[in-house]
Design a protein around this motif. Structure first.
Motif: not given
Length: 626
Positions: A536, A541-542, A545
């Motif tokens: 990522c 975003e990480a 996720t």
């Protein structure tokens, strides 16, 4: 009332040598309270009312003056009828007949008030004298033309001259040549305007012939007509204050350098991460190509030197902790010599001399570089004009070293002696005694801060070492530094080939890195080590996720400095979602994050870029307990 009785003083006449009074004016009764009859009828009236302490002095003085037939005056204390003591001044005329004194005539005046004023003045002068002798400042007075007419003992002690030689106009010879014009201008303006002044200047001290900073203040003293009759001044030694000001300025510079160094370190370490990382991957994929291996090895060596250079910059600006470890001093000397050969002029011949195979001490490699660079920089300055030889020598010695510092072995022991010798201009004994003082320098303005050897001294002492300097003018300078020796066993270098350790792992890794080249490098590296990887390039975003399935990943490797959310904040959020997830935090440099803080948060490992593959592999295996 007769003219005589109207006079302010007491008019009297007596016979000589009997001293019997034959006339006393009425003022005697008005001033002293005794009837005139008592004066004339009592043979010893005068002597009977004279102060006891003055009798012998007055009698002896009068006798000598009369025998010499000289008119005279004398002062004495006398008691009034009410018992009050007053001061009198007696103006005496000797009447001579046939060359012999036969009578005395005089006028007596009351001088009690003037004597009291004189006493007050004497007491004031005595207080002034005691004050001037007690205070630490130099105190002086000068005539209107600027010539000194008084200096206190502090002035004599500082300059080392007697009082007589300090009086007059000679004070100008003690001023620093650079300060003399400014002082003369200031003095000229003060005399023209009759205004106080204040100025800073340097004065030559007699004991060691050094110039020390002083703050000079002076104010004019006026008479009743408004004319300047004297100047009163003082000089206060402000050398330590000047040094503190320099320290503050230096501290501010270091703070600015530290801020700059931190930013440079982060960006530069990320660049080095890409260089070293991709070079390492290339080495793994070209094992059969010896030429490529040699070339890539040179890239790795250069990258490691660049990494160490960043660490030196951070250490110099106090942005990293100094870590002591078993250190081969010969390797440090060799590295410094490589650098010096590229920077010093060809007129300086650099020689290195090693007596043994290894020379192990417990030291900080960054600080050892700093010691050598500072000593060699001074040597270069001493040989800049004529050139010469710069020799660096490392050898084993035993016994009790002679020099300044800590002696860990009172009865002698094993030491590594580092010698830095030059054939430059050398130093006088007076200079050699002061070279380790902070801010002391013999270089021109702008060429040195006076901190280099003070830093060397501090590092040597903090390492439990001893330092000694030997120098003579025109004969060069030799520094001998003694460090306690460590046994060579158990000391290993960091150059362990990748294939000698087992780094292959297994598991699913979430790799978070906002810079694309480093993200690709991380992915390739982890896959080469046997891990499944999800990359990522955004911390937001990480987190999304990870939040979708916290148990999908066996470990998380994340950068610290990223937009929107730092690695520290990301790790905190992930640990709330899953408290046992192994997280490895990496950074080129961070002001806010430390290994201790990371551990306290629950982060398994804190790694500094640039990383070698083995560093990341070892950290992952430990975090995953493989």
């Amino acid at each position: 009332m007769t003219l005589v009785d109207s006079l302010e003083g007491i008019v009297w006449e007596c016979e000589f040598p009997s001293y019997r009074l034959t006339f006393v004016s009425q003022q005697a009764e008005r001033l002293l309270g005794y009837p005139i009859k008592e004066w004339l009828e009592s043979p010893n009236f005068f002597w009977g009312h004279l102060h006891e302490a003055d009798k012998s002095r007055v009698m002896e003085y009068c006798r000598e003056a009369i025998l010499k037939k000289k008119n005279h005056q004398i002062e004495y204390r006398f008691f009034r009828k009410n018992g009050e003591m007053i001061w009198l001044r007696d103006l005496v005329t000797v009447v001579v007949e046939h060359d012999q004194p036969v009578k005395l005539r005089g006028v007596i005046f009351d001088i009690t008030q003037s004597k009291q004023a004189e006493t007050v003045l004497q007491e004031s002068e005595e207080r002034f004298r005691h004050l001037n002798e007690a205070i630490p400042q130099q105190v002086w007075t000068a005539r209107p033309d600027g010539s000194l007419d008084y200096v206190n003992p502090r002035v004599l002690e500082y300059f080392g001259y007697p009082f007589e030689e300090m009086i007059g106009q000679g004070w100008q010879r003690f001023l620093h040549p650079d300060d003399l014009p400014g002082c003369l201008d200031c003095w000229a303006r003060a005399r023209e305007t009759n205004q106080p002044y204040e100025i800073e200047f340097r004065l030559l001290r007699g004991s060691d012939h050094s110039f020390r900073w002083h703050l000079g203040r002076a104010l004019p003293v006026f008479n009743s007509e408004g004319q300047v009759v004297k100047w009163f001044g003082s000089n206060t030694d402000i050398t330590q204050l000047k040094q503190l000001e320099n320290q503050v300025r230096q501290s501010q510079k270091m703070e600015a350098i530290g801020t700059l160094a931190g930013g440079i370190a982060h960006d530069f370490n990320n660049i080095l991460m890409a260089i070293l990382g991709y070079a390492e991957l290339a080495k793994l994929s070209t094992r059969d190509n010896k030429g490529a291996q040699r070339n890539l090895e040179e890239v790795m060596v250069a990258g490691q030197r660049a990494k160490e250079l960043v660490q030196q910059i951070l250490a110099f600006s106090r942005q990293t902790e100094q870590i002591r470890q078993p250190l081969d001093l010969q390797l440090v000397v060799k590295e410094v010599c490589k650098f010096l050969r590229a920077t010093l002029p060809a007129t300086i011949d650099i020689r290195q001399n090693f007596a043994e195979a290894t020379s192990i001490i417990l030291g900080d490699p960054i600080q050892m570089h700093q010691v050598l660079m500072n000593l060699c920089a001074n040597a270069e300055h001493a040989m800049r004009v004529r050139g010469g030889i710069l020799e660096l020598k490392v050898e084993h010695v035993t016994g009790e070293p002679d020099g300044i510092g800590i002696h860990p072995y009172p009865k002698g022991g094993a030491y590594i002696r580092l010698t830095v010798r030059d054939t430059g201009s050398g130093m006088t004994p007076e200079v050699a005694q002061r070279i380790f003082d902070p801010f002391y320098t013999t270089k021109e303005v702008g060429e040195g801060t006076g901190m280099g050897l003070a830093v060397v001294h501090g590092i040597v002492i903090s390492h439990g070492g001893v330092i000694k300097v030997e120098s003579e003018p025109g004969q060069g300078t030799t520094f001998n530094i003694y460090f306690p020796e460590m046994e060579a066993r158990g000391h290993q270098g960091d150059d362990i080939p990748l294939q000698q350790e087992i780094f292959i792992g297994r598991g699913h890794i979430l790799f978070v890195e906002d810079e694309e080249p480093l993200a690709r490098l991380g992915e390739e590296t982890l896959r080469s080590l046997g891990y499944e990887v999800m990359v990522c390039t955004s911390s937001i975003e990480a987190l999304e996720t990870f939040r979708a399935d916290p148990f999908r990943f066996d470990a998380v490797v994340t950068d610290q400095t990223m937009p929107n959310m730092t690695g520290e904040a990301l790790a905190g959020e992930m640990l709330q979602l899953r408290s046992d997830v192994p997280i490895i935090l990496c950074t080129g440099f961070s002001h806010s994050m430390t290994p201790e803080k990371a551990k306290a948060m629950g982060i398994r490992a804190f790694l500094l870029k640039p990383l070698l593959i083995k560093d990341l592999a070892r950290a992952l295996r430990e975090a995953l307990h493989l």
